[in-house]
Design an enzyme around this catalytic site. Structure first.
Site, mmCIF file in Angstrom:
data_model
loop_
_atom_site.group_PDB
_atom_site.id
_atom_site.type_symbol
_atom_site.label_atom_id
_atom_site.label_comp_id
_atom_site.label_asym_id
_atom_site.label_seq_id
_atom_site.Cartn_x
_atom_site.Cartn_y
_atom_site.Cartn_z
ATOM 1 N N LYS A 146 1.126 -1.296 0.222
ATOM 2 C CA LYS A 146 0.097 0.093 -0.288
ATOM 3 C C LYS A 146 1.209 1.220 0.126
ATOM 4 O O LYS A 146 2.090 1.093 0.766
ATOM 5 C CB LYS A 146 -0.827 -0.328 1.125
ATOM 6 C CG LYS A 146 -2.068 0.947 1.419
ATOM 7 C CD LYS A 146 -2.381 1.347 2.503
ATOM 8 C CE LYS A 146 -3.271 2.281 3.242
ATOM 9 N NZ LYS A 146 -4.382 2.449 4.494
ATOM 10 N N ASP B 83 -2.796 10.253 3.389
ATOM 11 C CA ASP B 83 -4.317 10.487 3.136
ATOM 12 C C ASP B 83 -4.570 11.343 4.830
ATOM 13 O O ASP B 83 -4.982 11.082 5.838
ATOM 14 C CB ASP B 83 -3.889 8.509 3.927
ATOM 15 C CG ASP B 83 -5.315 8.091 4.258
ATOM 16 O OD1 ASP B 83 -6.540 8.505 3.376
ATOM 17 O OD2 ASP B 83 -5.712 7.427 5.386
ATOM 18 N N LYS C 264 -9.940 12.912 7.949
ATOM 19 C CA LYS C 264 -9.805 12.841 9.188
ATOM 20 C C LYS C 264 -9.416 14.479 10.217
ATOM 21 O O LYS C 264 -10.061 14.771 10.163
ATOM 22 C CB LYS C 264 -8.167 12.264 9.162
ATOM 23 C CG LYS C 264 -8.267 10.767 8.561
ATOM 24 C CD LYS C 264 -6.515 10.555 8.447
ATOM 25 C CE LYS C 264 -6.658 8.678 7.101
ATOM 26 N NZ LYS C 264 -7.012 7.857 8.403
ATOM 27 N N ASP D 2 1.275 6.744 5.844
ATOM 28 C CA ASP D 2 0.534 5.221 4.747
ATOM 29 C C ASP D 2 1.326 4.995 3.231
ATOM 30 O O ASP D 2 0.488 3.949 3.147
ATOM 31 C CB ASP D 2 -0.856 6.441 4.827
ATOM 32 C CG ASP D 2 -1.862 5.636 5.325
ATOM 33 O OD1 ASP D 2 -1.515 4.123 6.339
ATOM 34 O OD2 ASP D 2 -2.953 5.884 4.278
ATOM 35 N N ASP E 51 -12.035 7.031 3.832
ATOM 36 C CA ASP E 51 -11.181 7.024 4.771
ATOM 37 C C ASP E 51 -10.225 5.209 4.792
ATOM 38 O O ASP E 51 -9.731 4.574 5.533
ATOM 39 C CB ASP E 51 -11.126 7.358 5.658
ATOM 40 C CG ASP E 51 -10.033 7.215 6.863
ATOM 41 O OD1 ASP E 51 -8.358 7.791 6.591
ATOM 42 O OD2 ASP E 51 -10.278 7.513 7.663
ATOM 43 N N GLU F 290 -9.518 3.744 1.741
ATOM 44 C CA GLU F 290 -8.977 3.209 1.257
ATOM 45 C C GLU F 290 -7.715 2.704 0.548
ATOM 46 O O GLU F 290 -7.429 2.415 -0.750
ATOM 47 C CB GLU F 290 -8.571 5.428 0.181
ATOM 48 C CG GLU F 290 -6.947 5.099 0.841
ATOM 49 C CD GLU F 290 -6.776 5.171 2.143
ATOM 50 O OE1 GLU F 290 -5.347 4.936 3.072
ATOM 51 O OE2 GLU F 290 -7.346 5.188 3.277
ATOM 52 N N ARG G 167 -7.408 0.027 1.658
ATOM 53 C CA ARG G 167 -8.004 -1.491 0.895
ATOM 54 C C ARG G 167 -7.956 -1.782 -0.623
ATOM 55 O O ARG G 167 -8.404 -2.333 -1.516
ATOM 56 C CB ARG G 167 -8.968 -2.236 1.477
ATOM 57 C CG ARG G 167 -10.105 -1.198 1.500
ATOM 58 C CD ARG G 167 -11.271 -1.555 3.067
ATOM 59 N NE ARG G 167 -10.925 -1.430 3.601
ATOM 60 C CZ ARG G 167 -11.201 -1.144 4.561
ATOM 61 N NH1 ARG G 167 -12.570 -2.330 5.613
ATOM 62 N NH2 ARG G 167 -10.464 -0.968 5.970
#
Length: 501
Positions: free
Chosen positions: A267, A272, A279, A290, A349, A351, A353
């Site tokens: 990933k 993010d 967030k 991230d 949020d 994202e 996956r």
């Protein structure tokens, strides 16, 4: 991006004359501690000139066997000695030696004066190859600090050279292996620590490709046009809200004689914000980390190639920046993933996956023998395991055993979590093949893993959630630096080593 700045490392049978600091161990109980690895020549000279042995001097200044506890004393000839606790056990594990070496080197670096770097010798147990490699890794990893890229006058390293005291012939191979691993781990740390305005999908992809230019690794980068043509709906959706558009990096290492094929997925959300599900501000600050999963698999691929392991590696790093704008994807959007599976987006949020699913589906076409993905995927995993332990979720018991054994060999902490059968029901959607998020707050790490599992087919697969240990908001400890830790690189390399046979 410049390579991480690390001191040189060599072996020597004796302490030599140019050493400024020597690191030795302390083992035993609080009532009966003893020094381990004291150079005989230094102890002899100190006893003659001072009238007390190094052990006596060390105990007088509070040297302790407690794990990671340090003390500093002066010996003969102006050499300073750093003692570091090794615990009570008669034999110290490689993981503990790696930790102790990092502690000792960091303490020694703190003794540098007036911007003058010091030369440090480590007189810790290195009789076995695993011990030697652990000490070498710990010393180099403990010496790493992130150099701010915006400083006009960066502070030079506090360390000029590291020396392992022992037989030079037997130490050469472990040192060489350690240097390969440390280059990979510190490069992963460097990427994670880089500010997100400097590391974004395109620059990250370019840097990864450049880093592979002198390795036996083929690099390919898919830009936004290639992603659209290929039908990578997850990556495109997540990255669609940013002016810095997504990329998919594909790396291939195909050595002669390889009898196994491992696919690695990472990933790479370079920042993010949460997208339209924004967030809170405090939760956003560390979200430059991230992309740690992508950094992990890219760095591990390079280490596997440099070590010459006889296993084919196909690596995918899904890179996107998740920002809110008028081109952002929305909750309730239906996305068509690579391969045609449709997904109802539950939360912008969640994202990670989505970018991972595209890459997992693509990796299946390469017909690997096993798939491992690495991601800072869920806060739920941090709630379950804390900030120092990564989670492992899998559809294959044998691969899980490989991963956990590899983590133990690498000295990294991972713990198996289940994917309960009931979790799959939460992913049902009335408008698409799947929904990306569950219907309950509890068990979020399992829900995310269950979603990923839908894209691996019958392939043996393991998911490593490193949301907790990928980034340290506190100070450095042992072989772990503050900020990006590079966790997972050593574990993935050890998995490849075990599968290579």
């Amino acid at each position: 991006m410049p390579a991480p700045l690390l001191p040189t490392l060599q072996a020597s049978p004796t302490l030599g004359k140019d050493v400024d600091v020597v690191v030795v161990g302390v083992r035993g109980t609080a009532e009966n501690p003893s020094l381990v690895g004291v150079p005989a020549d230094l102890d002899k000279v100190t006893t003659k000139k001072v009238g007390s042995s190094l052990t006596e001097l060390a105990l007088a200044v509070g040297a302790s066997a407690k794990r990671g506890r340090t003390a500093v004393l002066s010996a003969a000839g102006g050499v300073r000695v750093v003692t570091v606790g090794l615990g009570e056990d008669a034999e110290t594990s490689p993981a503990e030696l790696r930790f102790a070496a990092g502690v000792g080197v960091r303490a020694a670096a703190g003794l540098s004066r007036e911007r003058t770097p010091v030369r440090v010798a480590l007189a810790l147990p290195v009789e076995e190859p695993e011990q030697a490699r652990a000490v070498a890794e710990g010393a180099l990893l403990g010496s790493y600090t992130y150099r701010p890229v915006t400083q006009s006058d960066p502070k030079p390293s506090d360390l000029s050279q590291l020396v392992l005291i022992g037989d030079t012939k037997t130490l050469s191979a472990p040192i060489a292996a350690a240097e390969v691993m440390v280059r990979a781990v510190t490069q992963a740390r460097e990427w994670v620590n880089t500010p997100p305005n400097l590391l974004y999908p395109e620059s990250f992809a370019d840097d990864a490709r450049s880093w592979m230019s002198d390795a036996k690794v083929t690099a390919e980068v898919l830009d936004e046009k290639a992603l659209a043509k290929g039908g990578y709906g997850g990556i495109l959706a997540v990255g669609g809200g940013s002016s810095r558009l997504p990329r998919l990096v594909r790396l291939t290492y195909s050595p002669r004689g390889a009898k196994a094929h491992l696919a690695l997925i990472g990933k790479g959300v370079t920042f993010d914000s949460g997208g339209l599900n924004l967030k809170p501000g405090d939760s956003m600050y560390t979200m430059k980390c991230d992309m740690a999963g992508a950094a992990t698999v890219i760095a591990a691929t390079r280490a596997i190639a440099d070590l010459g392991l006889k296993i084919k590696i196909t690596c995918y790093a899904s890179l996107a920046e998740n920002l809110p704008s008028d081109t952002s994807y929305r909750p309730s959007d239906v996305l068509t993933m690579y391969g045609g599976t449709t997904v109802e987006n539950g939360n912008c949020d969640a994202e990670g996956r989505l970018v991972m699913a595209d890459a997992l589906a693509r990796a299946c076409e390469d017909k690997p023998d096993a798939i491992i993905d690495v991601a800072t995927l869920t806060g739920a995993c941090v709630v379950a395991l804390g900030e120092e332990i990564g989670g492992v979720m899998s559809n294959d018991e044998v691969l899980t055993e490989h991963v956990l054994a590899a983590a133990e060999a690498a000295g990294e902490d991972f713990w198996e979590l289940p994917i309960h059968a009931s979790v799959r029901d939460q992913l049902e959607s009335s408008v698409a093949d799947l929904k990306s998020t569950g219907t309950k707050r509890a068990g979020g790490a399992q829900v995310a893993a269950a979603f990923l599992r839908e894209f691996v087919g019958e392939n043996p697969w393991a998911h490593l959630d490193i949301a907790g240990p990928a980034f340290r908001t506190g100070g450095a400890e042992g072989d772990l630096s503050a900020g990006g830790t590079g966790v997972g690189v050593r574990t993935v390399v050890e998995v490849a080593r075990s599968l290579a046979g």
